[in-house]
Write an enzyme that holds these catalytic residues in place. Structure first.
Site, PDB file in Angstrom:
ATOM      1  NE  ARG A 144      -1.376  -1.363   3.761  1.00  0.00           N
ATOM      2  CZ  ARG A 144      -1.567  -1.167   5.067  1.00  0.00           C
ATOM      3  NH1 ARG A 144      -2.761  -0.797   5.519  1.00  0.00           N
ATOM      4  NH2 ARG A 144      -0.571  -1.335   5.917  1.00  0.00           N
ATOM      5  CD  GLU A 146       6.426   5.437  16.189  1.00  0.00           C
ATOM      6  OE1 GLU A 146       7.554   5.573  16.707  1.00  0.00           O
ATOM      7  OE2 GLU A 146       5.499   4.824  16.740  1.00  0.00           O
ATOM      8  CD  GLN A 192       4.190  29.245  15.295  1.00  0.00           C
ATOM      9  OE1 GLN A 192       3.985  30.080  16.164  1.00  0.00           O
ATOM     10  NE2 GLN A 192       4.797  29.542  14.163  1.00  0.00           N
ATOM     11  CB  ALA A 193       2.919  22.475  13.948  1.00  0.00           C
ATOM     12  NE  ARG A 228      10.578  28.410   1.913  1.00  0.00           N
ATOM     13  CZ  ARG A 228       9.614  29.297   1.661  1.00  0.00           C
ATOM     14  NH1 ARG A 228       9.543  30.404   2.381  1.00  0.00           N
ATOM     15  NH2 ARG A 228       8.737  29.082   0.698  1.00  0.00           N
ATOM     16  CG  HIS A 276      15.217  32.861   8.730  1.00  0.00           C
ATOM     17  ND1 HIS A 276      14.209  32.257   8.010  1.00  0.00           N
ATOM     18  CD2 HIS A 276      15.653  33.900   7.978  1.00  0.00           C
ATOM     19  CE1 HIS A 276      14.044  32.916   6.863  1.00  0.00           C
ATOM     20  NE2 HIS A 276      14.914  33.909   6.814  1.00  0.00           N
ATOM     21  CE  LYS A 285      13.059  27.760  13.597  1.00  0.00           C
ATOM     22  NZ  LYS A 285      13.561  28.479  12.388  1.00  0.00           N
ATOM     23  CG  HIS A 328      16.717  26.079  10.289  1.00  0.00           C
ATOM     24  ND1 HIS A 328      15.375  26.172   9.946  1.00  0.00           N
ATOM     25  CD2 HIS A 328      17.145  24.904   9.769  1.00  0.00           C
ATOM     26  CE1 HIS A 328      15.015  25.090   9.275  1.00  0.00           C
ATOM     27  NE2 HIS A 328      16.070  24.304   9.148  1.00  0.00           N
ATOM     28  CE1 TYR A 383      11.127  25.793   9.477  1.00  0.00           C
ATOM     29  CE2 TYR A 383       9.095  25.317   8.276  1.00  0.00           C
ATOM     30  CZ  TYR A 383      10.345  25.913   8.336  1.00  0.00           C
ATOM     31  OH  TYR A 383      10.810  26.642   7.280  1.00  0.00           O
ATOM     32  CG  ASP A 424      16.196  35.350   3.870  1.00  0.00           C
ATOM     33  OD1 ASP A 424      16.112  35.845   5.009  1.00  0.00           O
ATOM     34  OD2 ASP A 424      15.635  34.293   3.538  1.00  0.00           O
TER      35      ASP A 424
END
Length: 203
Positions: A23, A28, A47-48, A59, A62, A71, A118, A131, A169
């Protein structure tokens, strides 16, 4: 889950066991026990986030002013090269970086402790990155470093060509300028957030 400590203290790679069948597959991508054991404290999820990036989008770099934002990052679809940068003034590895390939094949994740920089670059069209964050977003505490700063020297894959940066940036200050301004976290301040440092600090 296989855990590997990266060369920047406070950052770890997590590779989950996958269970494929006719399938598809199951894994996890986050489990609190191996993260807590490696990092020295639980991830206090506040937060996600989820982002989608075209191929070649870069990106970062930061960071968040301490108490910061830990994170736990993975790539749900596509592929990105994820960078963790040591911007903690006084750290033995200050200015150094490490990288992890995050993709939808190996399903690796990277943990980035509070006080670290990051960034990531998308290697495929429509790469989806998620994240888990230990603190909520606050524009007043977020900082940025020019990601192509030669004093840091992030190495971009040749396959992406010229990286695509946001307007923010492009004009971000360089590492030396932030050091001179006293704007970066210090090694001593950040130590309490990883490898059991919260216990050492009496928290």
């Amino acid at each position: 889950m296989i855990v590997r400590e990266l060369s920047v203290p406070g950052s770890f790679e997590f590779t989950p066991r996958q269970f494929p069948d006719s399938r598809g597959s199951f894994a996890e991508w986050y489990r609190f026990e191996p993260v807590e054991e490696a990092v020295g404290h639980a991830l206090d999820l506040r937060q996600a986030n989820i982002s989608r990036s075209a191929k070649g989008v870069l990106r970062g770099i930061h960071y968040v002013d301490l108490p910061g934002q830990g994170k736990y990052v993975t790539c749900a679809s596509g592929a990105v090269l994820d960078f963790v940068i040591d911007i903690r003034v006084g750290s033995p590895t200050f200015g150094q970086w490490d990288s992890v390939l995050l993709d939808d094949k190996d399903r690796r994740a990277i943990y980035i402790a509070e006080g670290l920089g990051h960034a990531y670059v998308s290697l495929e069209e429509d790469s989806i990155v998620t994240y888990l964050c230990s603190n909520t977003y606050n524009a007043e505490t977020e900082g940025a470093i020019y990601p192509l700063d030669p004093s840091i020297g992030l190495v971009m894959p040749e396959s992406i060509g010229e990286p695509l940066l946001s307007d923010k940036d492009v004009v971000a200050p360089r590492l030396d300028d932030l050091v001179a301004a006293g704007s970066l976290p210090t090694w001593d301040e950040a130590r309490q957030f990883f490898r059991g440092g919260r216990q050492e600090a009496g928290q």
